[in-house]
Design a protein around this motif. Structure first.
Motif, short mmCIF file in Angstrom:
data_model
loop_
_atom_site.label_atom_id
_atom_site.label_comp_id
_atom_site.label_asym_id
_atom_site.label_seq_id
_atom_site.Cartn_x
_atom_site.Cartn_y
_atom_site.Cartn_z
N ALA A 207 34.76 33.84 38.76
CA ALA A 207 33.67 34.28 39.77
C ALA A 207 34.25 33.85 41.21
O ALA A 207 33.85 34.44 42.06
N GLY A 208 34.97 32.86 41.36
CA GLY A 208 35.24 32.27 42.73
C GLY A 208 36.51 32.94 43.32
O GLY A 208 36.61 32.66 44.60
N VAL A 209 37.19 33.77 42.71
CA VAL A 209 38.48 34.39 43.42
C VAL A 209 38.00 35.26 44.34
O VAL A 209 36.96 35.94 44.28
N ARG A 210 38.66 35.23 45.69
CA ARG A 210 38.28 36.03 46.57
C ARG A 210 38.66 37.38 46.31
O ARG A 210 39.88 37.86 45.67
N LEU A 211 37.94 38.31 46.96
CA LEU A 211 38.23 39.95 46.66
C LEU A 211 39.65 40.22 47.24
O LEU A 211 40.37 40.93 46.40
N GLY A 212 40.05 39.83 48.24
CA GLY A 212 41.38 40.15 48.73
C GLY A 212 42.48 39.67 47.66
O GLY A 212 43.73 40.19 47.56
N ASP A 213 42.35 38.37 47.11
CA ASP A 213 43.28 37.68 46.11
C ASP A 213 43.38 38.59 44.77
O ASP A 213 44.37 38.75 44.46
N LEU A 214 42.43 38.89 44.57
CA LEU A 214 42.05 40.09 43.35
C LEU A 214 42.72 41.18 43.50
O LEU A 214 43.63 41.70 42.56
N ALA A 215 42.56 41.75 44.77
CA ALA A 215 43.43 42.90 44.96
C ALA A 215 44.88 42.89 45.10
O ALA A 215 45.47 43.63 44.49
N THR A 216 45.13 41.79 45.70
CA THR A 216 46.77 41.70 45.81
C THR A 216 47.26 41.73 44.52
O THR A 216 48.40 42.07 44.03
N ARG A 217 46.70 40.81 43.48
CA ARG A 217 47.16 40.69 42.18
C ARG A 217 47.04 42.00 41.32
O ARG A 217 48.00 42.42 40.60
N LEU A 218 46.16 42.80 41.62
CA LEU A 218 45.79 44.06 40.98
C LEU A 218 46.98 44.92 41.21
O LEU A 218 47.51 45.56 40.52
N HIS A 219 47.15 45.09 42.73
CA HIS A 219 48.16 45.87 43.17
C HIS A 219 49.61 45.59 42.84
O HIS A 219 50.16 46.62 42.33
N ALA A 220 49.77 44.41 42.57
CA ALA A 220 51.19 43.98 42.00
C ALA A 220 51.50 44.44 40.73
O ALA A 220 52.58 44.68 40.38
N GLN A 221 50.37 44.75 39.88
CA GLN A 221 50.50 45.14 38.46
C GLN A 221 50.18 46.74 38.25
O GLN A 221 50.22 47.15 37.32
N GLY A 222 50.04 47.31 39.62
CA GLY A 222 49.69 48.80 39.64
C GLY A 222 48.48 49.19 39.51
O GLY A 222 48.15 50.56 39.07
N TYR A 223 47.61 48.26 39.81
CA TYR A 223 46.09 48.69 39.44
C TYR A 223 45.21 48.57 40.84
O TYR A 223 45.95 47.99 41.92
N ALA A 224 44.00 49.13 41.05
CA ALA A 224 43.14 49.01 41.97
C ALA A 224 41.98 48.81 41.52
O ALA A 224 41.34 49.34 40.45
N LEU A 225 40.81 48.37 42.49
CA LEU A 225 39.46 48.91 42.26
C LEU A 225 39.23 50.02 43.09
O LEU A 225 40.05 50.44 44.06
#
Length: 431
Positions: free
Chosen positions: A91-109
């Motif tokens: 819950a406490g993860v920042r959106l930008g940090d989540l997005a960076t980790r998703l993109h690195a694995q080939g995914y997005a919101l």
């Protein structure tokens, strides 16, 4: 400010304020448990609990005379499930940090709001959104909610398995302390961002649907100082058909350099423009993750009206622009697609959002906010839950078809009112 809102492990004491500094919370201790078990014990033992995220609300939504909790100390887990096309995030993860980790694995919101600096759970719980005629708010991507309930138990509610799921997503912290969310993901994608200066307001209103549909995400910025929109930001998803105009467009001209939405602010804080392609998470937000977008010297208000009445709503606000402009930094107009979340401002209604960033003077701003509400009243506006508004609680309650259902749900989760406060009692009361 951040050192107060997100303290080191343990407990922070003293005057606790929101990001903008316009709210000093009643609680003088902010607890930051480092494990879910610690959080469960804290919640079970406390008579009253509210959760404070990154502090980007501008009213007393998060206030409490009991225990104020931050979930930023919980392990910042991000677990991608490629087969299920989902990501489970703390819950406490920042959106930008989540997005960076998703993109690195080939995914997005599918979409992101303007600020990547806010926490995932806080953004979801208040109906935070980006823009785009086909893009819903952030909470619409949620497929599961994990939360600590009033008795300290952990419960997971999943889309399609519980008929009350749509009431648990945008819940304003009234059901429990959210510890994690599972969200839908899509393959990563690139975006080009274009900005146009000084589009005449009459041309914009005449061709409003064309402008709002010109990209994957579109934002209009105006200071209401004249009959024009200062800037039109068009975010074009690479590979989608069509391209924004290369030259003048409806009287607006392509920006000759990077822009910041607020006049006079450095464009260094804004995401890259002028058609330079880049990954989704570095273009869909207006502001770059590595910079604090502003000092917090501002207040914010936002209203949502039905998209089919957008032109009339804009015209109504334009009638009082001379009152608005002296206390305004910038106003942003965006679209959001309808969803099924009970307390979402976009519940079953494609919407235009009128967002106002004010100067930090509540005495000067409040009468202008009240006048905007009077002008928008024929359009049944819904205010953003986490921003400044003066609308009567009974009026706000009347704008939500599932309000009574949510009140019953909250009572079922929290019969003793552990997660309630004055704000919740006012706007989520029965009747």
């Amino acid at each position: 400010m951040d050192s107060v809102i997100v303290p080191a492990d343990g407990v922070s004491e003293g005057h606790i304020t929101n990001w903008a500094g316009n709210v000093t919370f009643t609680a003088t201790r902010l607890h930051r448990p480092s494990s879910v078990d610690d959080l469960r014990r804290l919640v079970a033992d406390a008579p009253r609990v509210r959760v404070l995220g990154t502090g980007h609300s501008f009213n007393r939504l998060a206030d409490t005379d009991g225990v104020l909790v931050s979930v930023a100390g919980l392990p910042p887990s991000v677990e991608v499930d490629p087969a299920g096309r989902g990501v489970t995030v703390a819950a406490g993860v920042r959106l930008g940090d989540l997005a960076t980790r998703l993109h690195a694995q080939g995914y997005a919101l599918a979409n992101l709001p303007s600020l990547p600096h806010i926490s995932v759970a806080g953004a979801v719980a208040t109906g935070t959104h980006g823009s785009g005629t086909r893009n819903r708010n952030l909470g619409a991507a949620v497929s599961a909610v994990r939360l600590v309930t009033a008795d300290g138990d952990v419960r997971t509610v999943r889309r399609g398995e519980d008929e009350t799921f749509d009431g648990t997503v945008v819940a304003l912290g009234a059901l429990g302390v959210v510890t994690g969310l599972t969200m839908d993901i899509v393959p990563t994608f690139d975006v080009r961002q274009y900005v146009y200066d000084d589009m005449p307001l009459d041309r914009l209103v005449e061709r409003l649907d064309e402008v709002l549909s010109a990209g994957y995400s579109v934002s209009l910025f105006t200071d209401w100082a004249g009959e024009r929109v200062n800037q039109v930001w068009v975010k074009h998803r690479v590979g989608d058909p069509g391209e924004p105009p290369a030259g003048p467009w409806l009287g607006g001209t392509p920006a000759d350099g990077p822009r910041h939405p607020v006049p006079g602010m450095s464009a260094a804080y804004a995401t890259a423009q002028q058609g330079r392609p880049g990954p989704w998470h570095e273009r869909l937000p207006h502001f770059r993750l590595e910079f604090t977008p502003s000092s917090g010297e501002e207040l914010q208000t936002e209203y949502f009206v039905a998209r089919e009445r957008a032109a009339a709503a804009i015209a109504a606000v334009n009638e009082i622009r001379e009152r608005i402009a002296p206390v305004l930094q910038i106003c942003e107009l965006r679209t959001i697609a309808a969803d099924e979340l009970w307390l979402s401002p976009n519940y079953r209604r494609d919407s235009l959002a009128l967002h106002f960033t004010w100067v930090p003077d509540i005495a000067a701003v409040t009468p202008v906010v009240a006048e905007i509400e009077r002008r928008l009243d024929p359009f049944a506006p819904r205010p953003h839950w986490g921003k400044v508004f003066t609308m009567a609680p009974s009026t706000v309650r009347s704008r939500y078809e599932r309000h009574a259902d949510f009140v019953r749900l909250a009572h079922r989760y929290d019969p003793a009112g552990k997660f309630r406060n004055d704000f919740v009692d006012s706007y989520l009361a029965a009747g």
